[in-house]
Enzyme design. Structure first.
Site, PDB file in Angstrom:
ATOM      1  N   ASP A 208       2.444 -11.714  -2.099  1.00  0.00           N
ATOM      2  CA  ASP A 208       1.984 -10.339  -2.305  1.00  0.00           C
ATOM      3  C   ASP A 208       3.115  -9.516  -2.888  1.00  0.00           C
ATOM      4  O   ASP A 208       4.278  -9.923  -2.872  1.00  0.00           O
ATOM      5  CB  ASP A 208       1.569  -9.714  -0.964  1.00  0.00           C
ATOM      6  CG  ASP A 208       2.733  -9.674   0.031  1.00  0.00           C
ATOM      7  OD1 ASP A 208       3.427  -8.644   0.088  1.00  0.00           O
ATOM      8  OD2 ASP A 208       2.967 -10.694   0.722  1.00  0.00           O
ATOM      9  N   ASP A 210       5.252  -6.345  -2.106  1.00  0.00           N
ATOM     10  CA  ASP A 210       5.522  -5.584  -0.886  1.00  0.00           C
ATOM     11  C   ASP A 210       4.979  -4.164  -1.075  1.00  0.00           C
ATOM     12  O   ASP A 210       4.490  -3.803  -2.146  1.00  0.00           O
ATOM     13  CB  ASP A 210       7.029  -5.602  -0.600  1.00  0.00           C
ATOM     14  CG  ASP A 210       7.343  -5.419   0.863  1.00  0.00           C
ATOM     15  OD1 ASP A 210       6.793  -6.165   1.682  1.00  0.00           O
ATOM     16  OD2 ASP A 210       8.144  -4.527   1.188  1.00  0.00           O
TER      17      ASP A 210
END
Length: 288
Positions: A208, A210
């Site tokens: 992902d 952050d």
């Protein structure tokens, strides 16, 4: 010397496919119980050992992972090279979910973990100026490329304590510091591997962006888990290519990882603690 590859599998990687003569073995360590039994076997004529960092079933949090016992157990089994595979968040738009980053630097922001095998009664200082092994990192980069993975060579990993993800303010600060990825488990693991004189490479699998990213907001655990599953398959493919690249015969590390303890121990022999020395039999037996 014969090559023996140790794989430390992070979130989403709890077993290793493709090993011949697989056997889960229990290793006793004076530093406590490792995260799990260790899976031994061979691949392309090279001995391999796999350890699930969090234990099968994901038992240990990043803080409670028994890092010292894990590295000691791998050392006792004769591992010469450790490849750490772990999930991470990204601070860089070009390091997208699904990409792999071959980490070469760390900033350690953990604070609740034992970070050394040494201490009162046997003090030692090793250099972690270059905490990963370039030779081993190059092999991981080549293996990843051969597997068709988007791999970035080099990056700074911010190790946070966790288990919560970053606040947006923290995320923006770490990005401003020049960090590339963020995770919770490579420290003190890399430091302990250096003390154990084992070459160490870190493969960070991006799950992902952050919380700094304006279009992604807070980390979505559901999306992270979905990306983890895909990354796990990619990691297995990458790992399967490492034995052929590293080969069964191993020369001394050209970067000195396997000689890190030379001139590192500071405590005079007559002041050393026999109890601590006994615990260091595998880690520092070569110099003690």
């Amino acid at each position: 010397m014969r090559t023996k590859i140790g794989i430390i599998g992070g979130s989403g990687i709890y077993q290793m496919a493709g090993l011949q003569d697989q056997e889960w073995v229990t290793v006793e360590s004076p530093w406590g119980k490792p995260s799990d039994e260790l899976l031994t076997g061979r691949m392309d004529g090279v001995e391999m050992v796999f350890l699930p960092r969090h234990g099968r079933g994901h038992v240990y949090s990043p803080t409670s992972v028994p890092y010292r016992a894990n590295i000691d157990a791998l050392k006792r089994l004769g591992v010469t090279d450790i490849i750490s595979v772990s999930a991470c968040g990204s601070f860089r738009a070009e390091m997208a979910p699904g990409d792999f980053v071959i980490v070469d630097q760390f900033i350690d922001r953990t604070f609740a973990r034992e970070k050394s095998f040494f201490g009162t009664g046997c003090v030692a200082h090793v250099s972690v100026a270059h905490p990963t092994c370039p030779r081993l990192s190059d092999a991981c980069f080549s293996a990843g490329q051969d597997a068709g993975i988007t791999v970035h060579r080099g990056g700074t990993y911010l190790a946070m304590e966790g288990p919560q993800f970053s606040s947006q303010a923290e995320s923006k600060m770490y990005r401003a510091w020049g960090c590339d990825v963020i995770g919770m488990t490579n420290m003190p693991e890399a430091k302990l591997a250096r003390e154990a004189e084992i070459c160490y490479a870190s493969v960070a699998m991006v799950t992902d962006y952050d919380s700094w990213h304006p279009d992604h907001g807070a980390v979505d655990v559901t999306e992270v888990i979905a990306t983890l599953q895909g990354n796990g398959n990619k990691a297995q493919d990458m790992i399967s290519r490492l034995p052929a690249l590293l080969g069964p015969d191993r020369a001394p590390c050209p970067h000195g990882c396997d000689r890190a303890l030379e001139n590192a121990i500071m405590t005079a022999p007559d002041k050393q603690d026999p109890t601590l020395l006994a615990k260091l039999d595998a880690i520092a037996g070569r110099v003690l």
